[in-house]
Motif scaffolding. Structure first.
Motif, PDB file in Angstrom:
ATOM      1  N   THR A   1     -41.869  37.823 -21.845  1.00 20.93           N
ATOM      2  CA  THR A   1     -42.434  38.543 -22.996  1.00 20.93           C
ATOM      3  C   THR A   1     -43.776  37.927 -23.389  1.00 20.93           C
ATOM      4  OG1 THR A   1     -40.217  39.041 -23.784  1.00 20.93           O
ATOM      5  CG2 THR A   1     -42.009  39.301 -25.364  1.00 20.93           C
ATOM      6  N   PHE A   2     -44.764  38.786 -23.514  1.00 19.77           N
ATOM      7  CA  PHE A   2     -46.135  38.381 -23.828  1.00 19.77           C
ATOM      8  C   PHE A   2     -46.316  38.328 -25.345  1.00 19.77           C
ATOM      9  CE2 PHE A   2     -50.392  39.941 -24.969  1.00 19.77           C
ATOM     10  CZ  PHE A   2     -51.216  39.061 -24.302  1.00 19.77           C
ATOM     11  N   ARG A   3     -46.809  37.193 -25.850  1.00 15.83           N
ATOM     12  CA  ARG A   3     -47.065  37.045 -27.289  1.00 15.83           C
ATOM     13  C   ARG A   3     -48.498  36.585 -27.531  1.00 15.83           C
ATOM     14  NH1 ARG A   3     -43.379  40.078 -28.948  1.00 15.83           N
ATOM     15  NH2 ARG A   3     -41.236  39.344 -28.863  1.00 15.83           N
ATOM     16  N   ILE A   4     -49.198  37.307 -28.397  1.00 11.45           N
ATOM     17  CA  ILE A   4     -50.528  36.866 -28.798  1.00 11.45           C
ATOM     18  C   ILE A   4     -50.362  35.793 -29.863  1.00 11.45           C
ATOM     19  CG2 ILE A   4     -52.681  37.537 -29.941  1.00 11.45           C
ATOM     20  CD1 ILE A   4     -52.328  40.319 -28.678  1.00 11.45           C
ATOM     21  N   GLY A   5     -50.953  34.629 -29.652  1.00 11.22           N
ATOM     22  CA  GLY A   5     -50.904  33.572 -30.648  1.00 11.22           C
ATOM     23  C   GLY A   5     -51.931  33.824 -31.742  1.00 11.22           C
ATOM     24  N   SER A   6     -53.174  34.075 -31.325  1.00 12.01           N
ATOM     25  CA  SER A   6     -54.230  34.356 -32.297  1.00 12.01           C
ATOM     26  C   SER A   6     -55.393  35.021 -31.583  1.00 12.01           C
ATOM     27  CB  SER A   6     -54.711  33.060 -32.948  1.00 12.01           C
ATOM     28  OG  SER A   6     -55.344  32.250 -31.974  1.00 12.01           O
ATOM     29  N   THR A   7     -56.235  35.657 -32.365  1.00 11.60           N
ATOM     30  CA  THR A   7     -57.515  36.126 -31.854  1.00 11.60           C
ATOM     31  C   THR A   7     -58.592  35.562 -32.772  1.00 11.60           C
ATOM     32  OG1 THR A   7     -57.564  38.181 -33.153  1.00 11.60           O
ATOM     33  CG2 THR A   7     -56.497  38.272 -30.998  1.00 11.60           C
ATOM     34  N   GLN A   8     -59.785  35.423 -32.211  1.00 13.14           N
ATOM     35  CA  GLN A   8     -60.855  34.756 -32.943  1.00 13.14           C
ATOM     36  C   GLN A   8     -62.163  35.315 -32.415  1.00 13.14           C
ATOM     37  OE1 GLN A   8     -60.503  30.586 -32.163  1.00 13.14           O
ATOM     38  NE2 GLN A   8     -62.491  30.098 -33.076  1.00 13.14           N
ATOM     39  N   TYR A   9     -63.113  35.535 -33.309  1.00 10.72           N
ATOM     40  CA  TYR A   9     -64.401  36.087 -32.881  1.00 10.72           C
ATOM     41  C   TYR A   9     -65.561  35.222 -33.358  1.00 10.72           C
ATOM     42  CZ  TYR A   9     -68.416  39.067 -32.311  1.00 10.72           C
ATOM     43  OH  TYR A   9     -69.645  39.553 -31.942  1.00 10.72           O
ATOM     44  N   ALA A  10     -66.493  34.923 -32.476  1.00 11.15           N
ATOM     45  CA  ALA A  10     -67.717  34.215 -32.858  1.00 11.15           C
ATOM     46  C   ALA A  10     -68.796  34.481 -31.814  1.00 11.15           C
ATOM     47  CB  ALA A  10     -67.470  32.711 -32.957  1.00 11.15           C
ATOM     48  N   ASP A  11     -69.991  34.760 -32.281  1.00 10.31           N
ATOM     49  CA  ASP A  11     -71.173  34.867 -31.408  1.00 10.31           C
ATOM     50  C   ASP A  11     -70.961  35.766 -30.183  1.00 10.31           C
ATOM     51  OD1 ASP A  11     -72.477  33.057 -33.096  1.00 10.31           O
ATOM     52  OD2 ASP A  11     -71.664  31.340 -31.996  1.00 10.31           O
ATOM     53  N   GLY A  12     -70.380  36.935 -30.413  1.00 14.70           N
ATOM     54  CA  GLY A  12     -70.246  37.886 -29.310  1.00 14.70           C
ATOM     55  C   GLY A  12     -69.085  37.615 -28.378  1.00 14.70           C
ATOM     56  N   VAL A  13     -68.245  36.646 -28.744  1.00 15.88           N
ATOM     57  CA  VAL A  13     -67.103  36.309 -27.883  1.00 15.88           C
ATOM     58  C   VAL A  13     -65.787  36.469 -28.654  1.00 15.88           C
ATOM     59  CG1 VAL A  13     -65.966  34.506 -26.530  1.00 15.88           C
ATOM     60  CG2 VAL A  13     -68.465  34.701 -26.511  1.00 15.88           C
ATOM     61  N   LEU A  14     -64.931  37.306 -28.107  1.00 10.68           N
ATOM     62  CA  LEU A  14     -63.579  37.475 -28.645  1.00 10.68           C
ATOM     63  C   LEU A  14     -62.627  36.607 -27.811  1.00 10.68           C
ATOM     64  CD1 LEU A  14     -61.351  38.924 -30.326  1.00 10.68           C
ATOM     65  CD2 LEU A  14     -61.358  40.695 -28.539  1.00 10.68           C
ATOM     66  N   ARG A  15     -61.953  35.686 -28.469  1.00 13.56           N
ATOM     67  CA  ARG A  15     -60.997  34.808 -27.777  1.00 13.56           C
ATOM     68  C   ARG A  15     -59.579  35.237 -28.122  1.00 13.56           C
ATOM     69  NH1 ARG A  15     -62.042  28.588 -27.467  1.00 13.56           N
ATOM     70  NH2 ARG A  15     -63.284  29.448 -25.761  1.00 13.56           N
ATOM     71  N   ILE A  16     -58.771  35.443 -27.092  1.00 12.03           N
ATOM     72  CA  ILE A  16     -57.361  35.786 -27.300  1.00 12.03           C
ATOM     73  C   ILE A  16     -56.508  34.650 -26.741  1.00 12.03           C
ATOM     74  CG2 ILE A  16     -55.502  37.416 -26.741  1.00 12.03           C
ATOM     75  CD1 ILE A  16     -57.590  39.605 -26.535  1.00 12.03           C
ATOM     76  N   ARG A  17     -55.682  34.045 -27.593  1.00 10.26           N
ATOM     77  CA  ARG A  17     -54.740  33.009 -27.157  1.00 10.26           C
ATOM     78  C   ARG A  17     -53.373  33.641 -27.023  1.00 10.26           C
ATOM     79  NH1 ARG A  17     -57.237  27.986 -28.306  1.00 10.26           N
ATOM     80  NH2 ARG A  17     -58.911  28.209 -29.841  1.00 10.26           N
ATOM     81  N   PHE A  18     -52.671  33.303 -25.959  1.00  8.98           N
ATOM     82  CA  PHE A  18     -51.347  33.908 -25.757  1.00  8.98           C
ATOM     83  C   PHE A  18     -50.389  32.955 -25.070  1.00  8.98           C
ATOM     84  CE2 PHE A  18     -51.818  34.873 -21.193  1.00  8.98           C
ATOM     85  CZ  PHE A  18     -53.197  34.852 -21.038  1.00  8.98           C
ATOM     86  N   ARG A  19     -49.122  33.296 -25.192  1.00  8.42           N
ATOM     87  CA  ARG A  19     -48.077  32.528 -24.532  1.00  8.42           C
ATOM     88  C   ARG A  19     -47.015  33.484 -24.032  1.00  8.42           C
ATOM     89  NH1 ARG A  19     -44.604  32.371 -28.977  1.00  8.42           N
ATOM     90  NH2 ARG A  19     -45.812  32.887 -30.828  1.00  8.42           N
ATOM     91  N   LEU A  20     -46.032  32.949 -23.306  1.00  6.66           N
ATOM     92  CA  LEU A  20     -44.963  33.789 -22.736  1.00  6.66           C
ATOM     93  C   LEU A  20     -43.620  33.269 -23.196  1.00  6.66           C
ATOM     94  CD1 LEU A  20     -46.236  34.093 -19.050  1.00  6.66           C
ATOM     95  CD2 LEU A  20     -46.589  35.707 -20.926  1.00  6.66           C
ATOM     96  N   GLN A  21     -42.706  34.182 -23.436  1.00  8.42           N
ATOM     97  CA  GLN A  21     -41.327  33.804 -23.732  1.00  8.42           C
ATOM     98  C   GLN A  21     -40.447  34.341 -22.626  1.00  8.42           C
ATOM     99  OE1 GLN A  21     -41.020  35.711 -27.520  1.00  8.42           O
ATOM    100  NE2 GLN A  21     -41.656  33.909 -28.653  1.00  8.42           N
ATOM    101  N   ASP A  22     -39.360  33.678 -22.341  1.00 10.76           N
ATOM    102  CA  ASP A  22     -38.442  34.126 -21.281  1.00 10.76           C
ATOM    103  C   ASP A  22     -37.719  35.411 -21.704  1.00 10.76           C
ATOM    104  OD1 ASP A  22     -39.028  32.121 -19.492  1.00 10.76           O
ATOM    105  OD2 ASP A  22     -37.711  30.736 -20.545  1.00 10.76           O
TER     106      ASP A  22
END
Ligand SMILES: [Zn+2]
Length: 144
Positions: free
Chosen positions: A123-144
């Motif tokens: 299972t895919f889970r987004i931890g957080s998203t963050q935006y700065a200076d034209g860059v969108l960062r997506i942090r994610f993890r997986l659950q069994d």
């Protein structure tokens, strides 16, 4: 070359294709793929809304749950260049390019290890998203 965790690596490919389809942007230009937590960076104009985060997570999990076969095929470099951006591949990759296909959902030049079927990702889970200076960062993890 570093061997990525196959589950995380397949999740990264599915996430990239889902971002392309949802927002019409390019696949991530930078990624850190680790067994526990990963992140992908995209060129974008803003952060995602809470609704978009939920929608993105749901769509990635639908692709995973569809249990699509993950296959690798080899194409002559010239042939592959017609369909794929090979700009990020090292020149040393040779005359043949390895393409990883996740069902009919995604295809991407890649030399790394992947799961054999998408449901193995978990299972895919987004931890957080963050935006700065034209860059969108997506942090994610997986659950069994
Ligand atoms: Zn890859």
């Amino acid at each position: 070359m570093k061997e990525y965790d196959p589950r995380m690596h397949s999740a990264e490919h599915i996430l990239n294709q889902t971002m392309v389809r949802m927002f019409g942007i390019s696949r991530s230009f930078s990624a850190h793929v680790e067994k526990k937590k990963s992140r992908c960076d995209y060129r974008f104009t803003r952060d995602l809304t809470a609704e978009e985060r939920r929608d993105l997570e749901r769509r990635v999990n639908e692709v995973i749950a569809a249990d699509l076969p993950v296959r690798a095929e080899f194409l002559p470099r010239e042939e592959a260049a017609k369909t794929f951006d090979l700009g990020r591949l090292p020149d040393a990759a040779g005359d043949t390019v390895r393409i990883v296909r996740i069902g009919d959902y995604d295809a991407c030049p890649c030399s790394g290890a992947h799961v054999e079927r998408s449901a193995s990702v978990g299972t895919f889970r987004i931890g957080s998203t963050q935006y700065a200076d034209g860059v969108l960062r997506i942090r994610f993890r997986l659950q069994d």
